[in-house]
Design a protein around this motif. Structure first.
Motif, short mmCIF file in Angstrom:
data_model
loop_
_atom_site.label_atom_id
_atom_site.label_comp_id
_atom_site.label_asym_id
_atom_site.label_seq_id
_atom_site.Cartn_x
_atom_site.Cartn_y
_atom_site.Cartn_z
N CYS A 233 0.82 -1.22 0.00
CA CYS A 233 0.00 0.00 0.00
C CYS A 233 0.85 1.27 0.00
CB CYS A 233 -0.93 0.00 1.20
SG CYS A 233 -0.12 0.33 2.78
N VAL B 77 1.27 3.24 2.33
CA VAL B 77 0.76 4.27 3.23
C VAL B 77 0.56 3.74 4.67
CG1 VAL B 77 -0.29 5.67 1.44
CG2 VAL B 77 -1.63 3.81 2.44
N GLY B 78 1.18 2.62 4.97
CA GLY B 78 1.19 2.15 6.36
C GLY B 78 -0.08 1.47 6.83
N THR B 79 -0.92 0.96 5.93
CA THR B 79 -2.13 0.28 6.40
C THR B 79 -2.21 -1.18 5.98
OG1 THR B 79 -3.43 1.03 4.47
CG2 THR B 79 -3.50 2.40 6.45
N CYS B 80 -1.35 -1.66 5.08
CA CYS B 80 -1.49 -3.05 4.64
C CYS B 80 -0.65 -4.00 5.49
CB CYS B 80 -1.13 -3.21 3.17
SG CYS B 80 0.62 -3.41 2.83
N GLY B 81 0.31 -3.45 6.22
CA GLY B 81 1.06 -4.25 7.18
C GLY B 81 2.21 -5.08 6.64
#
Lengths: 356, 269
Positions: free
Chosen positions: B233, B235-239
Motif C-alpha cells: 500500500c 501508506v502504512g495500512t497493509c502491514g
C-alpha cells in the motif's frame, strides 16, 4: 444521563436505531455460534444464551441472563474493514474511478474489547494517511455496548484495560441487572436515544447490584497478561527458544489473525476482465502466517513458522506500541478459542517472560 | 478524502538497459510533486499490480527509476517501450537527510542495485558541492556488469566525489579492487566526529557496513540505512512492510541506525 429501563424496552431501542436509518449490527445465534450480523428487528438478536469458551473450544448453552455471553469469531472489523474491499476501477488508459461505500452502522451488543478495537482501528486507518474506504463505513457509527457480567474463560480484557466494564467511548453503555437494564448515555446522540426509552432514575440498590456484578465478572476472569513494560521486555526475547516450541504446534493457518478484531493486514490484487477492458484493484485480508506475506524478490523474509508466530505475537504486544502508541491486543481471547490446536497467547507471553 | 491508491499517469519516454536484468526508465509524470533523495514511488502496470521502486535521480523533467527484473510486475515493465503508459503514485517514505549535514564529510556506500537509492544523494551533493567536506562513494557489485551508471563515474569524480569501486568476481578487463564493499573503508580518510554514513544494498552488506562505521567512531544517529521489505500500500495500512516496530513504507525506508538498532540484523524479522 442514566436510566433503569424494563427489559422489554430493549426491543424498542433496536427499533429506534432502525427508525433513525442505522444499519443495526447485533449478535445473532447462527448454527451454534454467536455472530455479529445486520438485523431487521430485536427478535433476531441472540438472547438467553451463554458461551463456554476455552482453548480450541466453543459451545453455546441456554441461560437466564439475556446477554450473558461475550462474542463469537467475527468482530466489528468485518463491517468496517471488510474481508474484501474494492479500491480502484482502472481502464487501460489509466482513467480511474474510486468506489467508496458509505454505511451508517449502529453496533448493538458489543463489549469493552470491541469498543477498544474501534479506537485501535481508527488509529490504523485514520491516524496517518486517511483511508476513505474505512472512513466511509465508520463515519456516524452509533454504539450500544454491554458491560460483561459473564466473561468467557478465554477473556483477559482486565489485563489490557479494555473491560469487562466499559469506561466510555460508547454512545450507550448497558448493564444487565436481574430484571432491568441500567443504561448510561455518554454522548449527545446517546442521550437523544435514551430519552425515548421508558424508565426511571437509578436507585442505590441498582448501583449496588451493578457493583456486585462487576466484581463477580472480574473474579471470573481466569486468564491474565502482565503488561508492565511488556513491549520492551518482549523485544529482548527475539531470539528465545519459545518461538521454535510454538512453531512445533502452530499450523500457520492464520485463524488467530482472521478472528482478531484488530488484525488489519491486507493484500492488494488486480482483477482484470477477460477481455482486458477493465481492472478492479481490491484489497482482501492477509495474514502474516503466510510465507508470501513477507516475500521480496521471490524470497520470504520470514521463512520459518517460528518467525511468523513471533511477528504475530510481537506485533500485538510490542511493535504496535511503537507504531500506534498502544497495545494491539484488546484481550478478547478470540485467538485462543479459535486456534485449532489451542495455542494460548497469554500462556506464550508468560513463557517468554520467564524464559532466560 | 482522496484515495491513497489513485494513480498519476506516467508516459515512458525512454528505456535504457543497464545490464542483462536491470533497466532504467525515464517517465513523464504530470505535476509530479517535489521529492527527496531516497524516496520511492509505487509503479503500476495495468491489470498486473504495483511494485515499490526508488527514485534514482533528482532530475525534475522526467522521473527516473532503475528496475531489476525480479517478478511478474517487473517482467511486464521490462516489455514496455517509449510511449507506453504506467501508473505512478508517490513520492513516499523518509529520505537520506543530507540537507541536515552541511559541513560534514559523507561516506556513501552502495551494493548492487542499492546505487539507485544513493545516486540521488550524489546528485544532490554535486548541486551544492562546496557545502560538504570530503565525499566518498563506495560501490560494490557482484561483477563489473553489476556496476550501474558507469557512464556517470567520470563526471562524479570531476565534481569532487571520491569514487571507490569493488566487485566480488572480476570479469573481462576488470583491473580494479576485488572483494566486499567494506574492504574499501581502508581507503577512506575522514574525521569520524564530522562524518555521516549513508548506505543502501543487501541487508548483509549493510550489516557489515554499519559495523565499519561504528568501529570508525561514527555516531549511531548519523548512520543511515535504506531498508527493503515487501510493500503493497505504501501508506502504512497493509502491514506487509513491517520491520519490528516500524513500517518501512512510511517510517522508512531510510532509518538512522539508532532507531532500528535493537531489531537490525535479527534473522527473519
Amino acid at each position: 444521563m442514566e436510566k433503569v429501563v424494563p427489559k422489554p424496552e430493549m426491543g424498542r431501542l433496536v427499533d429506534l436505531l432502525l427508525e433513525r436509518g442505522y444499519r443495526v449490527v447485533a449478535p445473532v445465534l447462527k448454527e451454534g455460534v454467536i455472530l455479529f450480523e445486520e438485523v431487521g428487528s430485536f427478535s433476531q438478536v441472540a438472547r438467553c444464551v451463554t458461551e463456554k469458551q476455552d482453548r480450541g473450544h466453543y459451545r453455546v448453552e441456554k441461560a437466564e441472563e439475556w446477554f450473558g455471553y461475550v462474542h463469537g469469531p467475527n468482530s466489528l472489523k468485518h463491517f468496517l474493514h471488510p474481508p474484501k474491499t474494492d479500491l480502484l476501477k482502472v481502464k487501460p488508459d489509466l482513467s480511474q474511478e474510486v468506489p467508496i461505500e458509505r454505511k451508517r452502522y449502529a453496533f448493538f451488543g458489543i463489549r469493552g474489547c470491541d469498543i477498544a478495537s474501534l479506537r485501535i482501528l481508527d488509529k490504523v486507518f485514520l491516524g496517518g494517511f486517511q483511508d476513505p474506504y474505512y472512513a466511509g463505513l465508520r463515519e456516524g457509527t452509533f454504539t450500544v455496548a454491554f458491560n460483561c457480567t459473564r466473561p468467557a474463560r478465554t477473556c483477559f480484557c482486565a489485563s489490557v484495560g479494555t473491560g469487562p466494564f466499559v469506561r466510555g467511548g460508547s454512545d450507550l453503555i448497558i448493564t444487565e441487572l436481574r430484571d432491568s437494564f441500567l443504561i448510561r448515555a455518554t454522548t449527545d446522540e446517546g442521550k437523544d436515544v435514551l430519552e425515548e426509552l421508558d424508565g426511571r432514575e437509578p436507585k442505590q440498590r441498582d448501583y449496588d447490584e451493578e457493583k456486585e456484578l462487576e466484581e463477580r465478572s472480574l473474579s471470573a476472569m481466569v486468564r491474565r497478561v502482565d503488561t508492565r513494560d511488556l513491549p520492551s521486555k518482549l523485544l529482548e526475547k527475539l531470539e528465545s527458544d519459545v518461538w521454535e516450541d510454538v512453531a512445533r504446534r502452530c499450523l500457520a493457518c492464520g485463524s488467530c489473525a482472521m478472528v482478531c478484531p484488530t488484525c488489519f493486514c491486507y493484500e492488494v490484487v488486480d482483477d482484470i476482465t477477460l477481455d482486458g477492458s477493465g481492472s478492479v484493484r481490491f484489497r482482501r485480508w492477509d495474514v502474516c502466517f503466510r510465507e508470501e506475506f513477507s516475500t521480496i524478490h521471490g524470497n520470504p523474509i520470514r521463512k520459518s513458522v517460528a518467525s511468523r508466530y513471533r511477528q504475530w505475537l510481537l506485533h500485538k504486544f510490542s511493535y504496535w506500541v511503537g507504531q500506534f502508541g498502544e497495545l494491539g491486543c484488546v484481550g478478547c481471547g478470540r485467538c485462543i478459542t479459535w486456534c485449532p490446536v489451542g495455542i494460548d497467547i497469554t500462556e506464550e507471553v508468560k513463557r517468554l517472560l520467564s524464559d532466560g | 478524502m482522496d484515495s491513497p491508491f489513485l494513480l498519476r499517469k506516467g508516459v515512458i519516454k525512454e528505456v535504457i538497459p543497464e545490464n542483462e536484468n536491470t533497466k532504467r526508465f525515464l517517465i513523464e509524470v504530470e505535476e509530479f510533486p517535489p521529492f527527496k533523495p531516497g524516496q520511492f514511488n509505487m509503479l503500476y502496470v495495468y491489470g498486473q499490480g504495483e511494485v515499490p521502486i526508488s527514485i534514482s535521480s533528482m532530475r525534475r523533467d522526467l522521473v527516473e527509476h532503475t528496475v531489476r527484473l525480479v517478478g511478474e510486475v517487473t517482467e511486464d515493465l521490462f516489455s514496455m517501450k517509449g510511449g507506453n503508459i504506467i501508473g505512478v503514485r508517490g513520492p513516499y517514505g523518509s529520505h537520506f537527510p543530507v540537507e541536515l549535514f552541511r559541513g560534514f564529510d559523507l561516506v556513501l556506500v552502495a551494493g548492487g542495485l542499492g546505487l539507485a537509492d544513493i545516486k540521488p544523494v550524489v546528485e544532490y551533493v554535486i548541486g551544492r558541492r562546496e557545502d560538504y567536506g570530503r565525499v566518498y562513494l563506495l560501490v560494490g557489485a557482484k561483477n563489473p556488469a553489476g556496476l550501474l551508471y558507469r557512464e556517470r563515474y567520470g563526471e562524479w569524480m570531476d565534481e569532487g566525489i571520491d569514487l571507490l569501486l569493488t566487485v566480488d568476481r572480476p570479469e573481462g578487463s576488470w583491473e580494479g579492487h576485488v572483494g566486499v564493499v567494506t574492504d574499501l573503508f581502508e581507503f577512506v580518510d575522514v574525521d569520524p566526529q564530522r562524518t555521516v554514513g549513508m548506505m543502501c544494498g543487501p541487508e548483509v552488506m549493510m550489516y557489515f557496513t554499519v559495523r565499519k562505521f561504528l568501529e570508525m567512531g561514527v555516531e549511531e544517529s548519523r548512520i543511515f540505512l535504506s531498508v527493503e521489505r515487501h510493500m503493497k500500500c505504501a501508506v502504512g495500512t497493509c502491514g506487509h512492510c513491517q520491520f519490528g516496530y516500524t513500517f518501512v513504507c512510511k517510517d522508512g525506508p531510510v532509518f538512522p541506525y539508532s532507531r532500528i538498532k535493537s531489531i537490525f540484523g535479527v534473522r527473519e524479522l
